[in-house]
Design an enzyme around this catalytic site. Structure first.
Site, PDB file in Angstrom:
ATOM      1  CG  ASP A 394      18.836  25.874  71.168  1.00 55.07           C
ATOM      2  OD1 ASP A 394      18.702  26.742  70.288  1.00 55.07           O
ATOM      3  OD2 ASP A 394      19.427  26.076  72.233  1.00 55.07           O
ATOM      4  CE  LYS A 563      37.882  41.777  63.247  1.00 52.04           C
ATOM      5  NZ  LYS A 563      38.111  41.460  64.657  1.00 52.04           N
ATOM      6  NE  ARG A 597      32.117  30.460  63.003  1.00 49.55           N
ATOM      7  CZ  ARG A 597      31.155  30.933  63.789  1.00 49.55           C
ATOM      8  NH1 ARG A 597      30.917  30.350  64.939  1.00 49.55           N
ATOM      9  NH2 ARG A 597      30.448  31.971  63.430  1.00 49.55           N
ATOM     10  CE  LYS A 796      14.453  27.933  69.093  1.00 48.16           C
ATOM     11  NZ  LYS A 796      15.423  27.709  70.183  1.00 48.16           N
TER      12      LYS A 796
END
Length: 1205
Positions: A394, A563, A597, A796
């Site tokens: 995960d 932005k 980031r 999953k």
């Protein structure tokens, strides 16, 4: 075990459509819907004994020993007493049953805890406190703040304006930011009026129970009106009500039929690869045993016919030759049963238990911050940890902390965030000892925010225009909601933690966002409150990758603040910004190289007349019936151009400690890591680059996001052909024959270069179909890294099952939330992390700890050691027992196939119990080829386990051949040494008892010498066990062969005086030494030449360790710095923003308090911080998940488009 249970099945006719009538239990009960009770236990007091015994006797060995016990009670064929088998069998069954009983008692206890939780149910117009298990479909229940959602509910009403509620869904999707749900107006108007709610008789017609967490379709019929229902009206079990005083809901699905329970997956009995191999080998051993017994039975028949008949005059027999051979067959079945002794399984369980305790006791896997040790929650899977090939992880809470921190920025060409030494001019590494920036001048500053570059706060205090413009943009351009319960205690709630981190940074540097209304945004600029008129929000979406706001400041000046991603913003800058853009780009490259980031900020001053005209066109486009989105996008493009660059921000999405280093080490161990997350695609990609799963150096990263099966298939095929153009369509499947079954196994395909694959949930749903799953698996297995984003919990598990089905590999799944439970249960090994998202994953896991970084020690140290020890144990155990048994086989040719034992009965009983038990256990619990530091330093040592090189069918056959050779030596060397010999006193030395004793002594000494050769790590315990066992052999031998015991029981102690008369002869000891030497000489020679000519990785490392005088290196804790040119926009990994909502007049329960400005400016001495920088967590959580956190209020509502301004 989670609080909502694990039982996900119900034997009932499949529903096509669900019909529910509120407050009508009689009507709803006619459909036999599931109650809200869950049952995860396997047994009850009446079924425990039969069911448990049935399960245990499914193990082939247990059934074999039961059959053997039956034979031993038949006097005609038994030459061994029955208790030699019954006691070990009863012990094994009892220990296993006790362990299963304890596990099931814990499940019963957990079930009771969940089922007995209380909730208020509306019955006959009154709220009655009922247990969860008594709640039924169609009931109306009342939830209060911070309560778990009892079942899947249709939201009817709430305490909040506009019938809104706030829920935390971390248990479902791993996202910790709060989400909003809204009731229908027709039901919301009932509020908490119990009379109106009791009289409510609406009928719901909806989809049947399913596992789709993100979708719900249905209708509500009330007062002859029909209302559409979707996922926004439904609360799912597993959520938690937050920041809402109360709400009422109608139960739609209960217990095992809730969406979460449908996703939880099935509980399966996990067995290791060695266990499965053992079943195959045991069948082979049974065949070998039957073959030997048939040979000996035939030999008995021939001997009886040719020789035995001559003795009829002395030993008259009534049975014929055939019946004698038949009895001999079963007699030898009993005598030769030691090829598979029951002590093997007892010893395996002891070894696994001991290695489990090593994990529990490992201080290097203890997390002091949360006071959480590692825990082996199962004791049967330890050696499987040494064979892992695929890890499914995960993201949120496992790889990341879900905490964003403002680390660096670039403003007008100057970079801030690094600390520079004024004397050397060199960058200083940021540590806890470094003095942090003092924000005491700002009474509204967030005390958890840490920053270390003092020059930035000085620039703010000097009122540099560009710096003020930078933070002003951060304080205005967002959709964050603010709540101020007390004066000066601001709580921000954002649609993403990234956006909250930026607004928090602006807050600390003096530009405090205080409140908003549909028309205004109120901020404090350096202590002065200013209200900006909010004219438009040009919201984010996945195509625009930017967000803009148009505001009018108190002086009447119009400005656009924007932005977004650097590539998007750069295309829309004014040409005069070229020089600044080059400098900012250099800073962005530096930020991206550190895995941060990035985001670029720009602004534009607007002309009043132009904006009025643009606003009119915007209104016309927003109400257009045709091509509305295209027209709006065109208008946005028009106004968002010729902007002026201000700077850039750098946000760190904080990884768990040591994640990058752990992934690097696991990659060196040839372990592939797949990330399966419910997060958005760009978020998953960013984390992939941050923790070096994805790298700039990769040849390509394939993105699969198609929405049709044909497109998905084509994208997967194109990616596969690019990686391996010469790949064949049908040459990748190889049959793997196991017990008569021939499942297909996808073989590994060679690829030149490194590739990555990113696939979203929609595409994955198509790819997991039976006609496309092999295409997906082939393509994914060619890639170094696979990231599946926006996947459901069931998907999953399906991905894990796909790899298990077609790859001959061991899988491990690791997660920390309830959305990971199905994946954890599907994998061979499930690991739970005790994190922010509760303990559900931990309670369903096989192993648990607090940090992802502990995974490398679990696998590379404990897993490798456990596998190595178990393999050594099995090889040695089979060797010593095959050798012991084959001597019986050779002796049969010299005793007329009479089923006489070559050894004394006492020796047969004590051989596995006393003489050889402790030495092999000591090796299996303490042996290590290299220590833990070298295991971590050289991860390549892990690879042989993945290839099953230490124990396999080939290794078993080599062991059997070695045993056959040793048994020949052990029988014929003593036989030749005693044949026609005399003792020192002149008496005959070739009697049966003397030969038996010499053979026993040779066997015991030989297996101990062989164990010494197998041991890599001698400890005091090993010395004690080996020499103690040899001493115990001689002590018990002399004791049992004394006159006193013979007088007590002559039949059991017939070898009276044999030890005293035999072991005092020098030739006997020479025979023992020669036999041991001949047995181990081939082993020593083979190991010497193989280590010189074909050395394994273990041989090379051990040679290196022996040559090095210094101790093993300590594990490295260096911080990996990723140099990259890739940059990622922080908030653009999330869903479409709340811009429409902000301007829709549909929010804000509480007005913000009015502040009175800043405290006087001043500087206080810095102090040692507790971390690099305080993170913004989307629900205001501390980094320590065990600390109790005051719930906050999320002021974000469902977006409703409104074109008016």
């Amino acid at each position: 075990m989670s609080f909502f249970g694990l039982d996900c099945t119900r034997n009932r006719e499949r529903e096509v459509e669900r019909k529910i009538r509120a407050n009508d239990r009689e009507y709803n009960s006619s459909f036999r819907y599931a109650t809200n009770s869950i049952k995860t236990s396997k047994y009850n007091p009446f079924t425990f004994l039969p069911l448990n015994l049935f399960e245990q006797f499914q193990r082939i060995a247990n059934a074999y020993f039961l059959f053997l016990l039956t034979l031993q009670v038949i006097p005609a064929i038994s030459s061994l007493p029955w208790f030699t088998t019954v006691f070990p069998l009863v012990l094994v069954l009892t220990v296993t049953a006790a362990k299963d009983a304890i596990d099931d008692i814990n499940r019963h206890r957990s079930d009771r805890q969940v089922n007995n939780r209380k909730v208020n149910v509306l019955i006959n117009g009154k709220l009655i406190s009922e247990k969860w298990m008594n709640v039924q479909v169609g009931d109306i229940i009342k939830l209060e703040n911070n309560q778990f959602v009892t079942a899947d509910l249709l939201l009817l009403s709430s305490s909040e304006p506009l019938h809104l509620i706030y829920i935390e869904t971390a248990e479902l999707d791993g996202e910790t930011n709060l989400k909003v749900k809204q009731a229908l107006t027709v039901t919301g108007d009932m509020g908490d009026n119990l009379e109106a709610l009791a009289a409510f008789n609406g009928e719901v017609c909806c989809e049947p129970p399913n596992n789709r967490l993100d979708r719900f379709t249905g209708t509500l019929t009330f007062d002859t009106q029909k209302y559409s229902l979707d996922n926004e009206r439904v609360l799912l079990r597993g959520c938690t009500l937050r920041n809402t005083d109360w709400c009422f809901g109608l139960v739609l699905f209960a217990g095992p039929e809730t969406k979460l329970m449908q996703n939880c997956g099935k509980s399966t009995f996990k067995r290791t690869s060695i266990d499965r191999l053992m079943n195959v080998l045991v069948l082979f051993i049974f065949g070998l045993l039957a073959l030997m017994c048939i040979i000996l039975a035939v030999g008995n028949g021939i001997w009886e016919h040719q020789t035995g008949s001559k003795f009829n005059a002395f030993l008259p027999r009534k049975e014929n030759i055939a019946f004698s051979a038949f009895l001999t067959f079963w007699s030898y079945i009993i005598i030769l049963n030691t090829v598979v002794p029951i002590s093997l399984y007892v010893s395996m369980e002891v070894i696994r238990l001991g290695n489990s305790y090593y994990i529990n006791w490992d201080r290097n896997m203890y997390d002091a911050r949360t006071d959480t040790p590692a825990e082996a929650r199962t004791t049967t899977l330890n050696e499987e940890l040494g064979q892992i090939k695929y890890i499914f992880s995960d993201k949120t809470g496992t790889l990341t902390q879900n905490i964003m921190t403002f680390n660096k920025c670039s403003i007008n060409g100057k970079s801030y965030g690094d600390v520079i030494d004024h004397y050397s001019g060199q960058r200083v590494e940021i540590t806890e000892e470094l003095a942090r920036v003092d924000f005491s001048f700002n009474r509204l500053a967030d005390p958890k925010f840490l920053f270390y570059d003092h020059s930035l706060v000085e620039a703010v205090k000097l009122e540099l225009p560009d710096v003020h413009a930078f933070f002003r943009l951060l304080a205005l351009c967002h959709t964050v909601m603010a709540e101020e319960k007390k004066e000066g205690e601001l709580v921000y709630q954002a649609q993403s933690p990234d956006e909250g981190a930026l607004v928090t940074a602006a807050r600390n540097f003096g530009f405090v966002f205080r409140s908003r209304s549909p028309e205004t945004v109120t901020i404090e600029e350096m202590g002065i409150q200013r209200s900006y008129e909010l004219l438009a929000i040009l919201d984010f979406d996945n195509v625009r990758k930017r967000m803009s706001v148009i505001v009018r400041n108190p002086e009447g000046k119009l400005s656009l603040y924007c932005k977004g991603a650097d590539t998007i913003i750069y295309e829309r800058l004014h040409p005069s910004c070229n020089k600044l853009m080059k400098v900012t780009t250099e800073h962005l490259n530096e930020f991206a190289g550190e895995g941060l980031r990035t985001l670029v900020l720009a602004y534009k001053d607007l002309d009043e007349e132009y904006f009025s005209e643009w606003k009119q066109r915007h209104h016309e486009s927003s109400v257009a019936m045709d091509e509305r989105e295209e027209k709006l996008d065109k208008l946005y493009e028009e106004i968002e151009k010729d902007m002026m660059l201000i700077g850039a921000t750098a946000i760190e999405d904080k990884l768990q400690d040591g994640v990058a280093q752990t992934i690097e080490q696991l990659a060196k161990a040839e372990i592939k890591i797949w990330v399966l997350t419910g997060d958005k695609q760009e978020t998953a990609e960013n984390i992939g680059y941050s923790c070096s799963l994805l790298r700039e150096e990769m040849n390509d990263v394939f993105i699969v996001t198609s929405n049709s099966p044909e497109e998905v298939r084509q994208e997967l095929r194109d990616a596969r052909l690019k990686m391996c153009p010469d790949t064949e369509q049908d040459q990748f499947l190889i049959p793997e024959i196991i017990l008569g079954n021939t499942p297909k196994v996808v073989q590994d395909e060679n690829v030149n270069g490194d590739y990555g694959l990113v696939i979203n949930g929609h595409s994955l749903a198509f790819a997991l179909e039976s006609n496309m799953e092999l295409e997906l698996l082939r393509t994914a297995c060619m890639c170094k890294t696979v990231i599946c984003c926006r996947v459901t919990p069931l998907q999953k598990a399906q991905v894990v099952e796909l790899v298990k089905k077609y790859k001959k590999a061991v899988t491990l799944a690791i997660g920390d939330g309830a959305n990971d439970v199905s994946m954890i249960k599907a994998a061979h090994i499930g690991v739970g992390i005790s994190g922010q998202e509760g303990m559900q994953a931990v309670l369903s896991s096989d192993f648990s700890f607090a940090q992802f970084r502990f995974l490398q020690r679990l696998l590379l140290v404990h897993g490798r050691w456990s596998y190595l020890r178990m393999c050594k144990f099995l090889r040695y155990f089979f060797y010593k027992n095959f050798t012991f048994t084959f001597v019986h086989f050779w002796y049969a040719f010299f005793c007329g196939f009479s089923a006489q034992t070559v050894y004394d009965e006492g020796f047969i009983t004590l051989y596995n119990l006393v003489y050889t038990a402790l030495p092999v256990l000591g090796m299996s619990l303490f042996d290590q080829d290299v220590n833990d530091r070298w295991s971590l330093e050289i991860p390549q040592l892990y690879v042989p386990g993945q290839l099953s090189q230490y124990f396999s069918k080939r290794a078993f056959m080599m062991c059997a051949l070695h045993s056959c050779y040793s048994s020949l030596v052990l029988f014929f060397v003593p036989y030749a040494a005693t044949y026609d010999t005399a003792r020192d006193d002149g008496r005959d030395g070739a009697d049966y008892q003397s030969f038996a004793l010499i053979t026993q002594t040779c066997l015991t000494v030989t297996v101990c010498v062989q164990l010494g050769l197998d041991l890599s790590y001698w400890t005091v315990v090993n010395h004690l066990y080996v020499w103690g066992s040899l001493g115990m052999f001689f002590l018990l031998t002399f004791t049992m062969y004394t006159d006193g015991l013979f007088r007590l029981r002559p039949s059991s102690f017939a070898f009276v005086g044999t030890a005293r008369n035999c072991l005092n002869q020098p030739n006997v000891w020479l025979t023992v030494a020669l036999t041991a030497l001949l047995c181990v000489l081939p082993v020593v020679a083979y190991r010497f030449f193989s280590s010189q000519i074909y050395p394994t990785i273990n041989d090379k490392v051990r040679y290196k360790v022996c040559k090095m005088k210094e101790p093993a290196p300590r594990p490295r804790h260096t911080r990996l710095i990723r140099r990259s040119t890739r940059r990622s926009g922080y908030a653009f990994s999330h869903a479409q923003g709340y811009g429409d909502l902000v301007t829709s007049r549909r929010f804000l329960r509480r007005p913000a308090l009015v502040s009175t400005g800043f405290t006087p400016t001043g500087r206080s001495p810095g102090f040692k911080p507790t971390g690099r920088s305080a993170g913004y967590s989307p629900v205001g959580r501390e980094q320590n998940p065990k600390q109790k956190v005051e719930p906050t209020s999320l002021q974000m509502f469902r977006a409703v488009k409104d074109s008016s301004y």
